[in-house]
Design an enzyme around this catalytic site. Sequence first.
Site, PDB file in Angstrom:
ATOM      1  N   LEU A   1       0.867  -1.185   0.000  1.00  0.00           N
ATOM      2  CA  LEU A   1       0.000   0.000   0.000  1.00  0.00           C
ATOM      3  C   LEU A   1       0.900   1.230   0.000  1.00  0.00           C
ATOM      4  O   LEU A   1       1.088   1.880   1.018  1.00  0.00           O
ATOM      5  CB  LEU A   1      -0.893   0.021   1.235  1.00  0.00           C
ATOM      6  CG  LEU A   1      -1.774  -1.202   1.476  1.00  0.00           C
ATOM      7  CD1 LEU A   1      -2.661  -0.971   2.705  1.00  0.00           C
ATOM      8  CD2 LEU A   1      -2.631  -1.491   0.270  1.00  0.00           C
ATOM      9  N   ALA A   2       1.493   1.506  -1.136  1.00  0.00           N
ATOM     10  CA  ALA A   2       2.443   2.615  -1.233  1.00  0.00           C
ATOM     11  C   ALA A   2       2.315   3.213  -2.622  1.00  0.00           C
ATOM     12  O   ALA A   2       3.076   2.893  -3.530  1.00  0.00           O
ATOM     13  CB  ALA A   2       3.863   2.121  -0.963  1.00  0.00           C
ATOM     14  N   GLU A   3       1.322   4.078  -2.778  1.00  0.00           N
ATOM     15  CA  GLU A   3       0.973   4.571  -4.118  1.00  0.00           C
ATOM     16  C   GLU A   3       2.099   5.267  -4.861  1.00  0.00           C
ATOM     17  O   GLU A   3       2.249   5.045  -6.078  1.00  0.00           O
ATOM     18  CB  GLU A   3      -0.268   5.472  -4.046  1.00  0.00           C
ATOM     19  CG  GLU A   3      -1.580   4.727  -3.873  1.00  0.00           C
ATOM     20  CD  GLU A   3      -1.833   4.215  -2.461  1.00  0.00           C
ATOM     21  OE1 GLU A   3      -1.016   4.543  -1.564  1.00  0.00           O
ATOM     22  OE2 GLU A   3      -2.812   3.509  -2.243  1.00  0.00           O
TER      23      GLU A   3
ATOM     24  N   PHE B   1      -7.298   7.121  -3.815  1.00  0.00           N
ATOM     25  CA  PHE B   1      -5.985   6.732  -3.291  1.00  0.00           C
ATOM     26  C   PHE B   1      -4.857   7.272  -4.171  1.00  0.00           C
ATOM     27  O   PHE B   1      -3.706   7.345  -3.753  1.00  0.00           O
ATOM     28  CB  PHE B   1      -5.855   5.205  -3.199  1.00  0.00           C
ATOM     29  CG  PHE B   1      -6.805   4.571  -2.212  1.00  0.00           C
ATOM     30  CD1 PHE B   1      -7.456   5.327  -1.249  1.00  0.00           C
ATOM     31  CD2 PHE B   1      -7.033   3.197  -2.237  1.00  0.00           C
ATOM     32  CE1 PHE B   1      -8.330   4.725  -0.341  1.00  0.00           C
ATOM     33  CE2 PHE B   1      -7.899   2.598  -1.334  1.00  0.00           C
ATOM     34  CZ  PHE B   1      -8.559   3.356  -0.386  1.00  0.00           C
TER      35      PHE B   1
ATOM     36  N   HIS C   1     -12.523   7.432  -0.374  1.00  0.00           N
ATOM     37  CA  HIS C   1     -13.307   6.324  -0.894  1.00  0.00           C
ATOM     38  C   HIS C   1     -14.449   6.798  -1.784  1.00  0.00           C
ATOM     39  O   HIS C   1     -15.141   5.996  -2.389  1.00  0.00           O
ATOM     40  CB  HIS C   1     -13.892   5.481   0.247  1.00  0.00           C
ATOM     41  CG  HIS C   1     -12.873   4.637   0.941  1.00  0.00           C
ATOM     42  ND1 HIS C   1     -12.061   5.125   1.929  1.00  0.00           N
ATOM     43  CD2 HIS C   1     -12.515   3.335   0.771  1.00  0.00           C
ATOM     44  CE1 HIS C   1     -11.256   4.183   2.359  1.00  0.00           C
ATOM     45  NE2 HIS C   1     -11.494   3.071   1.657  1.00  0.00           N
TER      46      HIS C   1
END
Lengths: 405, 323
Positions: free
Chosen positions: B59-61, B87, B130
């Site tokens: 989870l590291a855009e 995100f 979201h």
Amino acid sequence: MGMSEGTIVGWAVAEGTLVERDQPLVSIETEKVTTELPAPSRGYVHMTAKVGDVLAVEKSMGQIADTEDEYRSLVAGGASPSAARFASEPEKGRVVADSEVITRATCGRIRASGLAKVIARQNQLDLTPVVGTGPGGRIVRRDVMEALASRTHVVAEVPQTANAGTMREKARIPLTGMRKVIAERMLTAKTTAAHTYAFFEADVGKLLAARQTMLAREEELGTRVSLLAFQVRAVAVACRHVPICNSTLSNDVITVWDNVNVGIAVALPGKGEYDSGLVVPVLRNAQAKGILEIDQEIKELVGRARKGELSAADMADGTITLSSTGGFAPGAWAVSTPLLNLPQVVNFQPGSPIEKPVAVDGQMVLRSMLPCGLSFDHRAVDGAPIGRFANKLIDLLSNPELMLL
Amino acid sequence: MTNEREISLTEAIREAIVEEMQRDESVYMLGICIQAGTFPHTKGLCDQFGSRRVVDTPLAEPGIVGCAMGSAQEGLRPIVDFMYSGFSYFAGSEVFLQASQYHFMHGSQLPLPMVMMGTCGVGRRVANEHATLPYGALIHHPAIKVCMPSTPKDAKGLMKAAIRDNNPVFFLWHINTMMLKGMVPDEDYIIPLGVADVKRQGTDVTVLASGLQVQNALKVAEQLKDEISIEVVDPRSFEPFDCETLLRSIEKTSRLVIVDEDWERAGFAAEVSAQIMEKGYDLLDAPVKRVCHPNMPIPGGYIDAYTLPTPERIEAAVREICR
């Protein structure tokens, strides 16, 4: 309240007056009272109703233009997109009662959608009297369509439907070509220069006699020397004495010219039966030319002007203009106030010589007098030099031998 | 011969990805939880193409987008799946500035073929990243293409166009259209980016809407059909934007309502209304009207129902502009 119409009893100001907001404007008589209405805003008053007219409540009785330009276009019957209209609700002594009119009065412009404006323009419909039914009184497409449907006649159908009492169109002259140039130049001159005028007359008996002498030698000279040639010569000599009159004003600089290039206004027939035209070819270095040479050159320029053969160069570099009305002025003491040929600052306008009684040495005698007008740009030239210039012209025209000097 | 079946919008997206991965070996996917197929559009992809072409990431855009950019520079055609497009803001610099302007910054010499994808949309009672709709923010940055389908058929065609484009393309879809069913050809076709679609013909007012709002606009058009004739235009892509089609529609209707689920301020609706004022002023009989999310944070929870552009709000706007 409850009134449905009113009669205009009197206007407190004259047509075209510049009124201040709240200045008394018009008196209205209702079933009960006579009330004076104040001006709803500052501007130039154009009345569309006259004394004695009976108007329904909220009918327009006139318009107030913000500017003189706008007022002129109102009077000319042109579209008046930004003129505030005023209507009345006299019992309150206040202007308007309805939000639609308030909007117009406060904004000073007609509210119409872009589409409504396009349709109106395409159909040459003046939106001023159209009542908007859109939000806030906006004129929308349906209002324009309705106005078009109820219009008494369409321009193209004038010959078929026109009847006595309506306006009947005879010709339509598009503002193009020379007409457009004239329109633009004249408007620019009128709205830019500080036009001021001087009128005087010269006793041209001796000058006419001198001309007769020359006319008697027409064959030898090869030309019928015109009065205009003398006038050009007089202007050139007068400019030598009062040089400021031979100048131009542009970009905040007054340039005084050494040579005198005299623009000569030449009337031309227009494209159609009702049109007319005007060009101003320039006779160069008039100060260095004799009357005969000037005369020949004028004839050459006018000839080419009438054939439409003038080039831009022929009309360039004028330093002063001569607009003689000699050919068409009425046979009476008549002058006019020509607009300046910018950036020049003086326009000399001689009329036609007439015989009239004048006082000479305590005696009333008949003399040939030439009425003259001078237009000058007061930004550049003041009254005193113009006075000297006028006196010099009078002296030269009255004593033509001085032109030999 | 063309065969059309009724499938959902996410199935259509999946079909486009599968066909493109089969057609071109350089196409691969990377993203969060895509091997497990958390969202239906990635279901079974890993089984079919293997973990070398369907890559799960941390989870590291910024790292995901950076990795995608690097592989695109080396000749691959990555598809970055953010799940929720909000995100992508974690990788703001990479998305808004680096990827979008890479081609220009390199003298128009180096292409950067990559797709970024993610869902968006208010109404699931979730808020913030979201729910946020990023297209307004995205198109503010020059040189990134952005599209959003409103039907399954458009979804498949737009996704294929996005994958084949040599520039970064952000492919969005509204979360409440995921299960929307529609007829989709099983053949290979693309819907070019920058071509709007008139979803319903009408004569009184044009409603411009995207994604789920197209469906809402169509509902209103159907409800009001005996009173007001509504033309529904779907831009399909926000950049490039097909203003011509919209102008042609307004030429007919002379009124425009823009439905935009994004915030009203400085969004896509604001941009379009400015363009229409500049290019179509003489066509308009009324000021352009916007139906947008109010300028307040997306509330989430039950209050969503009060901030969303709904068929009721669209109807009210249509009635007002047609007064």
